[in-house]
Design a protein around this motif. Structure first.
Motif, mmCIF file in Angstrom:
data_model
loop_
_atom_site.group_PDB
_atom_site.id
_atom_site.type_symbol
_atom_site.label_atom_id
_atom_site.label_comp_id
_atom_site.label_asym_id
_atom_site.label_seq_id
_atom_site.Cartn_x
_atom_site.Cartn_y
_atom_site.Cartn_z
ATOM 1 N N UNK A 109 0.854 -1.188 0.000
ATOM 2 C CA UNK A 109 0.000 0.000 0.000
ATOM 3 C C UNK A 109 0.886 1.233 0.000
ATOM 4 N N UNK A 110 0.755 2.042 -1.025
ATOM 5 C CA UNK A 110 1.586 3.238 -1.147
ATOM 6 C C UNK A 110 1.353 4.210 0.002
ATOM 7 N N UNK A 111 2.426 4.882 0.388
ATOM 8 C CA UNK A 111 2.397 5.945 1.406
ATOM 9 C C UNK A 111 2.104 5.444 2.814
ATOM 10 N N UNK A 112 1.971 4.130 2.979
ATOM 11 C CA UNK A 112 1.596 3.579 4.285
ATOM 12 C C UNK A 112 2.808 3.475 5.211
ATOM 13 N N UNK A 113 2.706 3.977 6.424
ATOM 14 C CA UNK A 113 3.794 3.788 7.398
ATOM 15 C C UNK A 113 3.795 2.365 7.933
ATOM 16 N N UNK A 114 4.807 2.033 8.698
ATOM 17 C CA UNK A 114 4.936 0.663 9.182
ATOM 18 C C UNK A 114 3.834 0.269 10.159
ATOM 19 N N UNK A 115 3.243 1.232 10.837
ATOM 20 C CA UNK A 115 2.133 0.891 11.730
ATOM 21 C C UNK A 115 0.999 0.245 10.937
ATOM 22 N N UNK A 116 0.688 0.788 9.759
ATOM 23 C CA UNK A 116 -0.352 0.204 8.918
ATOM 24 C C UNK A 116 0.057 -1.135 8.337
ATOM 25 N N UNK A 117 1.337 -1.275 7.988
ATOM 26 C CA UNK A 117 1.821 -2.546 7.458
ATOM 27 C C UNK A 117 1.738 -3.649 8.515
ATOM 28 N N UNK A 118 2.074 -3.314 9.753
ATOM 29 C CA UNK A 118 1.998 -4.308 10.827
ATOM 30 C C UNK A 118 0.544 -4.626 11.164
ATOM 31 N N UNK A 119 -0.336 -3.639 11.056
ATOM 32 C CA UNK A 119 -1.770 -3.921 11.199
ATOM 33 C C UNK A 119 -2.215 -4.953 10.166
ATOM 34 N N UNK A 120 -1.739 -4.792 8.923
ATOM 35 C CA UNK A 120 -2.092 -5.742 7.860
ATOM 36 C C UNK A 120 -1.517 -7.123 8.151
ATOM 37 N N UNK A 121 -0.291 -7.180 8.675
ATOM 38 C CA UNK A 121 0.301 -8.452 9.077
ATOM 39 C C UNK A 121 -0.556 -9.120 10.146
ATOM 40 N N UNK A 122 -0.973 -8.355 11.132
ATOM 41 C CA UNK A 122 -1.792 -8.907 12.215
ATOM 42 C C UNK A 122 -3.107 -9.455 11.670
ATOM 43 N N UNK A 123 -3.718 -8.709 10.731
ATOM 44 C CA UNK A 123 -4.984 -9.159 10.144
ATOM 45 C C UNK A 123 -4.789 -10.431 9.330
ATOM 46 N N UNK A 124 -3.684 -10.520 8.593
ATOM 47 C CA UNK A 124 -3.415 -11.722 7.799
ATOM 48 C C UNK A 124 -3.156 -12.925 8.690
ATOM 49 N N UNK A 138 8.865 -2.252 4.433
ATOM 50 C CA UNK A 138 8.191 -1.057 4.925
ATOM 51 C C UNK A 138 9.166 -0.213 5.726
ATOM 52 N N UNK A 139 8.892 1.078 5.787
ATOM 53 C CA UNK A 139 9.710 1.977 6.591
ATOM 54 C C UNK A 139 10.028 3.286 5.919
ATOM 55 N N UNK A 140 9.946 3.342 4.588
ATOM 56 C CA UNK A 140 10.276 4.591 3.890
ATOM 57 C C UNK A 140 9.405 5.743 4.361
ATOM 58 N N UNK A 141 8.151 5.464 4.670
ATOM 59 C CA UNK A 141 7.239 6.516 5.113
ATOM 60 C C UNK A 141 7.331 6.812 6.601
ATOM 61 N N UNK A 142 8.234 6.121 7.293
ATOM 62 C CA UNK A 142 8.452 6.389 8.712
ATOM 63 C C UNK A 142 9.500 7.474 8.944
ATOM 64 N N UNK A 143 10.100 8.000 7.860
ATOM 65 C CA UNK A 143 11.066 9.089 8.045
ATOM 66 C C UNK A 143 10.419 10.319 8.663
ATOM 67 N N UNK A 144 9.098 10.435 8.576
ATOM 68 C CA UNK A 144 8.410 11.605 9.121
ATOM 69 C C UNK A 144 8.251 11.541 10.639
ATOM 70 N N UNK A 145 8.377 10.333 11.202
ATOM 71 C CA UNK A 145 8.211 10.161 12.650
ATOM 72 C C UNK A 145 9.036 8.959 13.111
ATOM 73 N N UNK A 146 10.360 9.035 13.021
ATOM 74 C CA UNK A 146 11.223 7.876 13.287
ATOM 75 C C UNK A 146 11.067 7.241 14.666
ATOM 76 N N UNK A 147 10.787 7.997 15.746
ATOM 77 C CA UNK A 147 10.735 7.346 17.058
ATOM 78 C C UNK A 147 9.673 6.265 17.187
ATOM 79 N N UNK A 148 8.670 6.276 16.320
ATOM 80 C CA UNK A 148 7.592 5.292 16.427
ATOM 81 C C UNK A 148 7.922 3.969 15.741
ATOM 82 N N UNK A 149 9.030 3.923 15.032
ATOM 83 C CA UNK A 149 9.325 2.770 14.189
ATOM 84 C C UNK A 149 9.654 1.518 14.990
#
Length: 252
Positions: A109-124, A138-149
């Motif tokens: 999913x484009x533009x999705x941060x890792x929080x959304x990717x891990x949500x998708x992993x959990x759902x799968x 995943x992670x390219x979109x986490x540059x905007x808020x690195x501490x949450x990664x």
């Protein structure tokens, strides 16, 4: 060889098609070349790279439930990624299938941060169970808020468990479309994210890092030739190189 912290922070700025067939694709407001968590304003945000905008209407590529079931049953690979994977996922599926018959099911999913990717992993994991290999690109979109990664890496490991391997492709983001100070922040934040992966690997023996960033850094001309915009691999040169790194890691 694992890079040390000084090195990290000083680095310069048609059968196979069935694997991702029937994926859902939706159009976004911006072309793929710029579909990278666009900032919500001109602000550079607290970490210099900007402030991430909404990603929920961006383009995506998601395998069917039948493909996820087949992939789990044949002990293939589940993949969760962002716009790089939307671009490169089908080529990766073909490469894996041609190499040794490994199936790939994707939730990219484009533009999705890792929080959304891990949500998708959990759902799968809840819907299908998991194969022994899970790939996070995943992670390219986490540059905007690195501490949450790091919390997302910990979450992913918790979902995957100790008896499976979590593969994670590390990051190289220096957008060519932004100003020099923002480019510097992009590189700093990419390195910060990568260091969180390296630190997590010390704790989790079943976390394997696919070192895309180091592969690019080792020969500086690769940053220009293998990335088309400072983020997404060029096609086919960068796409082939990145996908081959992934395949070699998954199959080793």
């Amino acid at each position: 060889m694992k890079p040390n912290r000084r090195q990290i922070f000083t680095v310069g700025a048609a059968a196979a098609a069935a694997t991702v067939a029937a994926s859902t694709q939706t159009a976004s407001a911006a072309p793929e070349a710029t579909e990278f968590a666009a900032t919500t304003s001109s602000s550079t945000g607290p970490y210099g790279s900007g402030v991430a905008g909404s990603w929920t209407s961006a383009t995506r590529a998601i395998s069917t439930a039948a493909q996820f079931e087949k992939t789990r049953q044949t002990n293939g690979v589940f993949m969760f990624g962002d716009s790089i994977s939307v671009q490169d996922g089908k080529a990766l599926a073909i490469r894996l299938l041609n190499r040794n018959g490994t199936q790939l099911a994707v939730n990219n999913w484009s533009s999705r941060p890792s929080s959304g990717a891990v949500d998708a992993l959990e759902a799968a994991a809840s819907a299908y169970g998991l194969p022994r290999r899970v790939l996070m690109a995943s992670g390219s979109n986490d540059i905007f808020d690195p501490p949450k990664f790091r919390a997302q890496v910990d979450r992913a490991i918790g979902i995957v468990g100790q008896n499976r391997t979590l593969f994670w492709v590390n990051l190289q983001v220096v957008r060519r479309s932004v100003t020099a100070p923002v480019q510097l922040a992009d590189q700093r934040n990419s390195s910060w994210l990568n260091m969180q992966l390296y630190d997590a690997q010390q704790k989790y023996p079943n976390l394997r890092i696919i070192r895309w960033a180091e592969w690019l850094w080792v020969k500086p001309y690769r940053l220009a030739n293998y990335l088309r915009d400072g983020v997404h691999p060029s096609v086919p040169l960068g796409q082939d190189a990145r996908n081959e790194l992934i395949v070699q890691s998954l199959l080793s």
